[in-house]
Motif scaffolding. Structure first.
Motif, short mmCIF file in Angstrom:
data_model
loop_
_atom_site.label_atom_id
_atom_site.label_comp_id
_atom_site.label_asym_id
_atom_site.label_seq_id
_atom_site.Cartn_x
_atom_site.Cartn_y
_atom_site.Cartn_z
N ALA A 295 0.85 -1.19 0.00
CA ALA A 295 0.00 0.00 0.00
C ALA A 295 0.88 1.24 0.00
CB ALA A 295 -0.90 0.01 1.23
N SER B 25 1.41 6.96 3.41
CA SER B 25 0.78 8.27 3.54
C SER B 25 1.14 8.85 4.89
CB SER B 25 -0.75 8.14 3.41
OG SER B 25 -1.36 9.37 3.67
N HIS C 160 -2.72 8.54 8.39
CA HIS C 160 -3.24 7.17 8.33
C HIS C 160 -4.65 7.16 7.75
CE1 HIS C 160 -4.51 3.17 9.67
NE2 HIS C 160 -3.23 2.89 9.88
N ARG C 161 -4.94 6.10 6.96
CA ARG C 161 -6.24 6.01 6.29
C ARG C 161 -7.40 5.99 7.30
NH1 ARG C 161 -7.98 4.36 1.14
NH2 ARG C 161 -10.24 4.65 1.09
N PHE D 154 -9.12 9.26 7.56
CA PHE D 154 -10.02 9.57 6.46
C PHE D 154 -11.37 8.87 6.65
CE2 PHE D 154 -5.87 10.35 4.46
CZ PHE D 154 -6.09 11.62 3.95
N VAL D 155 -11.33 7.61 7.10
CA VAL D 155 -12.57 6.88 7.38
C VAL D 155 -13.35 7.57 8.49
CG1 VAL D 155 -13.51 4.69 8.21
CG2 VAL D 155 -11.64 4.69 6.56
N TRP E 29 -11.00 0.40 13.15
CA TRP E 29 -9.96 1.20 12.52
C TRP E 29 -8.93 1.76 13.50
CZ3 TRP E 29 -8.88 2.03 7.40
CH2 TRP E 29 -9.80 1.52 6.48
N ARG F 33 -15.01 2.61 3.83
CA ARG F 33 -14.52 1.23 3.71
C ARG F 33 -14.81 0.48 5.00
NH1 ARG F 33 -14.87 2.47 -0.61
NH2 ARG F 33 -13.39 2.45 -2.34
N PRO G 192 -9.73 -2.05 7.68
CA PRO G 192 -8.41 -1.62 7.22
C PRO G 192 -7.79 -2.54 6.17
CG PRO G 192 -8.57 -1.39 9.59
CD PRO G 192 -9.83 -2.09 9.15
N VAL H 270 -7.97 -1.83 2.34
CA VAL H 270 -7.04 -0.91 1.67
C VAL H 270 -5.60 -1.24 2.03
CG1 VAL H 270 -8.67 0.97 1.39
CG2 VAL H 270 -7.43 0.75 3.54
N VAL I 11 -3.95 -1.73 5.02
CA VAL I 11 -3.26 -1.04 6.11
C VAL I 11 -3.60 -1.68 7.44
CG1 VAL I 11 -3.22 1.15 4.85
CG2 VAL I 11 -5.12 0.66 6.43
N TYR J 118 -5.09 1.94 13.06
CA TYR J 118 -4.25 2.99 13.62
C TYR J 118 -3.77 2.58 15.01
CZ TYR J 118 -2.75 7.52 15.39
OH TYR J 118 -2.00 8.53 15.93
#
Length: 447
Positions: free
Chosen positions: A29, A32, A35-36, A39-40, A157, A216, A219, A222, A224, A227
């Motif tokens: 992946a 970034s 952490h994605r 965004f979620v 997440w 989504r 994790p 995608v 990842v 967190y």
């Protein structure tokens, strides 16, 4: 030392009970800096805001529906009570359905049901239609968008900063109230209640594309890690038998005294917020000569400070004992309600502004510590258990939404309801202090 110990106790990785998390190398992946999971959380925040419009409307509907159709406040209160009760009773089943079908599908379907229920009210001519559209449909849809949704996202997440994230997502509902309440009150005052109901439907529809495209389920979708997690977790398979699992978890949890204490305190929380202030504050101020738009604006200011108070409560929950936090929150809330009847009047004055700020900071500050206690006590089933605890919150809200309207019809004033709710909050403070701590996990054996 205490804060560090509490963080280690509450920041436990949650996974579906269907399968233990397989430790496998994550798919490649892109790296970034953010952490994605954040965004979620942001998409979840916006989704809850869009769905929060329906929570701004019940208190604004009481007087217009009473004037147009001649329905008593008790009759209208039945629809509000049904809505609030289903909001809570649907939540644990929705959490299980998210394990079966995924977060995205369940939330998108819930938004469509909210839009249908709110939109259909513009053609109603009888009270049973209000109960069907606003009570049943909007109640079912909103229940799937309840705080169990926020708990599921947080558990999947995040393994760190859970208190902070749960506070932010809880604050989204208050933010939605802040955005929509002044608009809906203005529409209701100048154009009637129907445009306000249509606005709620359109707000729910507008969020659906964001959910379907950006949200989504896990994790692993995608590539990842959650967190704060040290190892990648494979996505667990869908958990079938959602209703059976939800009822089974209820059957197990009701055998513990902790569940009843959490459910009892949260029922009082719902009674003193959604059921009482959110539903009856505007008509109570209107009884004292205050314009509806002014009273609704005051309630919107509650939403402003609710955001601050809930996020701060999440930060405190990551660092301090949640039982003591709950006791403080309920005690202060009860004290403020005892003074409220003396503050109601035709105009806004400094003591009323102080109450609004104070009550706003305390509005749903109880959610992050309650979530933390559910995670501590019930582990991997905590999202569904919290759904049942939330059901008690909404049952308490439903009872007071109905009884508050009846009390107004019988006594011509809301004073008795304010005093009774203040006494209940004092009881909730005492109940919070007697919740037992979960036994510490055994230390791993040395080889």
């Amino acid at each position: 030392m205490r804060g560090t110990r509490n963080r280690r106790l509450y920041d436990v990785t949650q996974t579906s009970p269907a399968a233990a998390p397989a430790q496998a190398a994550p798919p490649p992946a892109r790296r970034s800096r953010v952490h994605r999971a954040w965004f979620v959380a942001a998409v979840t925040f916006v989704t809850i805001i869009g769905a929060a419009a329906f929570r701004s409307l019940p208190g604004l509907l009481i007087d217009p529906l009473h004037q147009e159709f001649g329905w008593s406040r008790g009759t209208i209160g039945v629809a509000v009570s049904l809505n609030l009760a289903l909001y809570g009773l649907t939540a644990p089943f929705a959490a299980a359905l998210m394990d079966r079908f995924g977060i995205r599908r369940v939330v998108a379907a819930a938004l469509l049901v909210i839009a249908a229920g709110s939109g259909l009210t513009v053609w109603m001519t009888a009270a049973w239609q209000l109960w069907l559209c606003w009570g049943l449909l909007v109640g079912l849809g909103s229940g799937s968008m309840a705080l169990a949704f926020a708990a599921t996202v947080t558990n999947r997440w995040f393994t760190e900063r859970r208190g902070l994230v749960s506070g932010i997502l809880t604050a989204a509902s208050a933010s939605g109230q802040l955005i929509f309440l002044p608009l809906l009150s203005w529409l209701s005052e100048h154009h009637g209640w129907r445009p306000a109901a249509v606005t709620v439907a359109l707000a729910a529809l507008a969020v659906v594309p964001f959910v379907w495209i950006l949200l989504r389920d896990h994790p692993a979708d995608v590539g990842v890690k959650p967190y704060g997690a040290r190892e990648f977790m494979a996505k667990p398979p869908p958990v079938t038998g959602a209703a059976r699992r939800t009822l089974g978890i209820l059957s197990t949890s009701v055998r513990t005294g902790t569940f009843w204490l959490l459910a009892g305190t949260f029922a009082i929380c719902g009674a003193s917020t959604n059921g009482l202030v959110q539903t009856h504050f505007v008509p109570a101020e209107h009884d004292h000569g205050m314009p509806v738009t002014t009273a609704a604006s005051l309630l919107a200011v509650v939403g402003v400070f609710d955001v601050v108070g809930t996020i701060a409560s999440g930060w405190f929950t990551d660092r301090f004992e949640p039982r003591r936090l709950l006791a403080v929150y309920y005690a202060l809330r009860g004290l403020s309600l005892l003074f409220l009847p003396m503050l109601l009047g035709p105009s806004v004055h400094p003591p009323m502004l102080f109450f609004i700020v104070f009550y706003g900071l305390d509005w749903v500050a109880t959610v992050p510590p309650t979530l933390a206690l559910c995670r501590e006590q019930f582990g991997e089933d905590s999202a569904i258990v919290f759904g049942w605890v939330l059901a008690s919150h909404q049952i308490g809200a439903a009872l007071v939404a109905y009884l508050g309207g009846v009390a107004r019809d019988v006594f011509g004033t809301y004073d008795l309801v304010w005093y009774a709710s203040g006494a209940l909050c004092a009881a909730a403070a005492l109940m919070s202090l007697v919740i037992r701590r979960a036994p510490a996990a055994p230390a791993p054996a040395l080889s």
